[in-house]
Scaffold this motif. Structure first.
Motif, PDB file in Angstrom:
ATOM      1  N   LEU A  84       0.922  -1.301  -0.082  1.00 30.37           N
ATOM      2  CA  LEU A  84      -0.154   0.097   0.028  1.00 30.37           C
ATOM      3  C   LEU A  84       1.002   1.348   0.013  1.00 30.37           C
ATOM      4  O   LEU A  84       0.852   1.952   0.957  1.00 30.37           O
ATOM      5  CB  LEU A  84      -0.905   0.085   1.244  1.00 30.37           C
ATOM      6  N   PRO A  85       1.627   1.320  -1.008  1.00 30.03           N
ATOM      7  CA  PRO A  85       2.809   2.592  -1.218  1.00 30.03           C
ATOM      8  C   PRO A  85       2.020   3.830  -0.918  1.00 30.03           C
ATOM      9  O   PRO A  85       2.506   4.812  -0.309  1.00 30.03           O
ATOM     10  CB  PRO A  85       3.227   2.311  -2.363  1.00 30.03           C
ATOM     11  N   ALA A  86       0.569   4.080  -1.362  1.00 29.33           N
ATOM     12  CA  ALA A  86       0.051   5.504  -1.453  1.00 29.33           C
ATOM     13  C   ALA A  86      -0.155   5.867   0.156  1.00 29.33           C
ATOM     14  O   ALA A  86       0.282   6.922   0.721  1.00 29.33           O
ATOM     15  CB  ALA A  86      -0.795   5.635  -2.111  1.00 29.33           C
ATOM     16  N   ILE A  87      -0.618   4.903   0.719  1.00 25.04           N
ATOM     17  CA  ILE A  87      -1.150   5.328   2.240  1.00 25.04           C
ATOM     18  C   ILE A  87       0.276   5.307   3.118  1.00 25.04           C
ATOM     19  O   ILE A  87       0.295   6.081   3.735  1.00 25.04           O
ATOM     20  CB  ILE A  87      -1.845   3.927   2.786  1.00 25.04           C
ATOM     21  N   ALA A  88       1.285   4.535   2.627  1.00 23.69           N
ATOM     22  CA  ALA A  88       2.455   4.314   3.451  1.00 23.69           C
ATOM     23  C   ALA A  88       3.239   5.970   3.169  1.00 23.69           C
ATOM     24  O   ALA A  88       3.924   6.514   4.044  1.00 23.69           O
ATOM     25  CB  ALA A  88       3.481   3.538   3.103  1.00 23.69           C
ATOM     26  N   SER A  89       2.980   6.331   1.906  1.00 18.95           N
ATOM     27  CA  SER A  89       3.740   7.596   1.472  1.00 18.95           C
ATOM     28  C   SER A  89       3.154   8.837   2.405  1.00 18.95           C
ATOM     29  O   SER A  89       3.978   9.654   2.837  1.00 18.95           O
ATOM     30  CB  SER A  89       3.774   7.970   0.021  1.00 18.95           C
ATOM     31  N   LEU A 125       7.117   3.175  -1.072  1.00 19.97           N
ATOM     32  CA  LEU A 125       7.754   1.911  -1.577  1.00 19.97           C
ATOM     33  C   LEU A 125       9.151   1.909  -0.984  1.00 19.97           C
ATOM     34  O   LEU A 125       9.701   0.880  -0.549  1.00 19.97           O
ATOM     35  CB  LEU A 125       7.817   2.044  -2.953  1.00 19.97           C
ATOM     36  N   TYR A 126       9.911   3.094  -1.058  1.00 22.09           N
ATOM     37  CA  TYR A 126      11.163   3.036  -0.513  1.00 22.09           C
ATOM     38  C   TYR A 126      11.280   2.824   0.867  1.00 22.09           C
ATOM     39  O   TYR A 126      12.032   2.049   1.489  1.00 22.09           O
ATOM     40  CB  TYR A 126      11.900   4.264  -1.038  1.00 22.09           C
ATOM     41  N   ALA A 127      10.315   3.672   1.738  1.00 18.05           N
ATOM     42  CA  ALA A 127      10.224   3.174   3.170  1.00 18.05           C
ATOM     43  C   ALA A 127       9.953   1.707   3.460  1.00 18.05           C
ATOM     44  O   ALA A 127      10.593   1.171   4.293  1.00 18.05           O
ATOM     45  CB  ALA A 127       9.166   4.209   3.881  1.00 18.05           C
ATOM     46  N   GLY A 128       9.010   1.040   2.475  1.00 16.68           N
ATOM     47  CA  GLY A 128       8.745  -0.211   2.768  1.00 16.68           C
ATOM     48  C   GLY A 128       9.866  -1.137   2.375  1.00 16.68           C
ATOM     49  O   GLY A 128      10.098  -2.067   3.181  1.00 16.68           O
ATOM     50  N   ILE A 129      10.574  -1.014   1.387  1.00 22.46           N
ATOM     51  CA  ILE A 129      11.807  -1.531   0.918  1.00 22.46           C
ATOM     52  C   ILE A 129      12.898  -1.485   2.344  1.00 22.46           C
ATOM     53  O   ILE A 129      13.298  -2.626   2.640  1.00 22.46           O
ATOM     54  CB  ILE A 129      12.463  -1.158  -0.186  1.00 22.46           C
ATOM     55  N   SER A 130      13.007  -0.232   2.785  1.00 27.57           N
ATOM     56  CA  SER A 130      14.015  -0.135   3.918  1.00 27.57           C
ATOM     57  C   SER A 130      13.426  -1.052   5.307  1.00 27.57           C
ATOM     58  O   SER A 130      14.423  -1.598   5.761  1.00 27.57           O
ATOM     59  CB  SER A 130      14.054   1.230   4.200  1.00 27.57           C
ATOM     60  N   LEU A 131      12.214  -0.870   5.570  1.00 26.91           N
ATOM     61  CA  LEU A 131      11.727  -1.580   6.695  1.00 26.91           C
ATOM     62  C   LEU A 131      11.908  -2.866   6.542  1.00 26.91           C
ATOM     63  O   LEU A 131      11.972  -3.775   7.251  1.00 26.91           O
ATOM     64  CB  LEU A 131      10.151  -1.190   6.956  1.00 26.91           C
TER      65      LEU A 131
END
Length: 163
Positions: free
Chosen positions: A12-17, A136-142
């Motif tokens: 859910l990259p939009a919500i995470a952004s 997306l980038y924060a998700g990959i990092s996490l």
């Protein structure tokens, strides 16, 4: 938990952004308040005005980010795109100029090319890339942070059990 949060952010990259941008806003807001309070608490110490002014700027930035989440998200995405392009070009140049790692300098060139391509992709898809980039980038990092911590913990556990 980091792995689960990473998977959710990637899914859910939009919500995470939006979430991560609002976290940046809250950090700026709370930092501004802390700096303003700190400047008055330590008033006799030099730097009162500078700390006060920087605190006010942080406070204003935090309020702006939280009240204009969409604009802040666009600004952060644009900044990331420009950063990746500059970093990619710089890395490519440094690989050829300094020949870092001698025979392995080709890896620096590949790193620079990939970073440059990512930057171009971000700016080419702008403003639509703002919907997914930060999440997306924060998700990959996490995901990678959680995986590396889990691997380290399992390794320590195995060595403790073996001893």
């Amino acid at each position: 938990m980091l792995i689960v949060a990473g998977i959710l952010a990637i899914a859910l990259p939009a919500i995470a952004s939006a979430f991560f941008t609002s976290v940046i806003g809250w950090i700026a807001l709370l930092s501004g308040i802390a700096m303003i309070v700190g400047s008055f608490v330590s008033h006799p110490i030099r730097g009162f005005w500078l700390t006060l002014i920087v605190g006010i700027l942080y406070l204003i930035a935090g309020i702006y980010i939280l009240s204009n989440l969409e604009a802040a998200l666009l600004s952060l995405t644009l900044g990331f795109g420009i950063l990746f392009i500059v970093e990619g070009i710089y890395t490519i140049i440094m690989a050829f100029v300094h020949k870092a790692g001698h025979r392995m300098s080709w890896m620096m060139v590949i790193n620079g090319v990939i970073t440059l391509i990512l930057g171009i992709m971000v700016l080419n898809g702008f403003p639509y890339s703002a919907l997914w980039l930060i999440g997306l980038y924060a998700g990959i990092s996490l995901l990678f942070s959680g995986s590396s911590l889990l691997a380290a913990a399992l390794s320590v556990r195995r060595s403790t059990i073996a001893s």
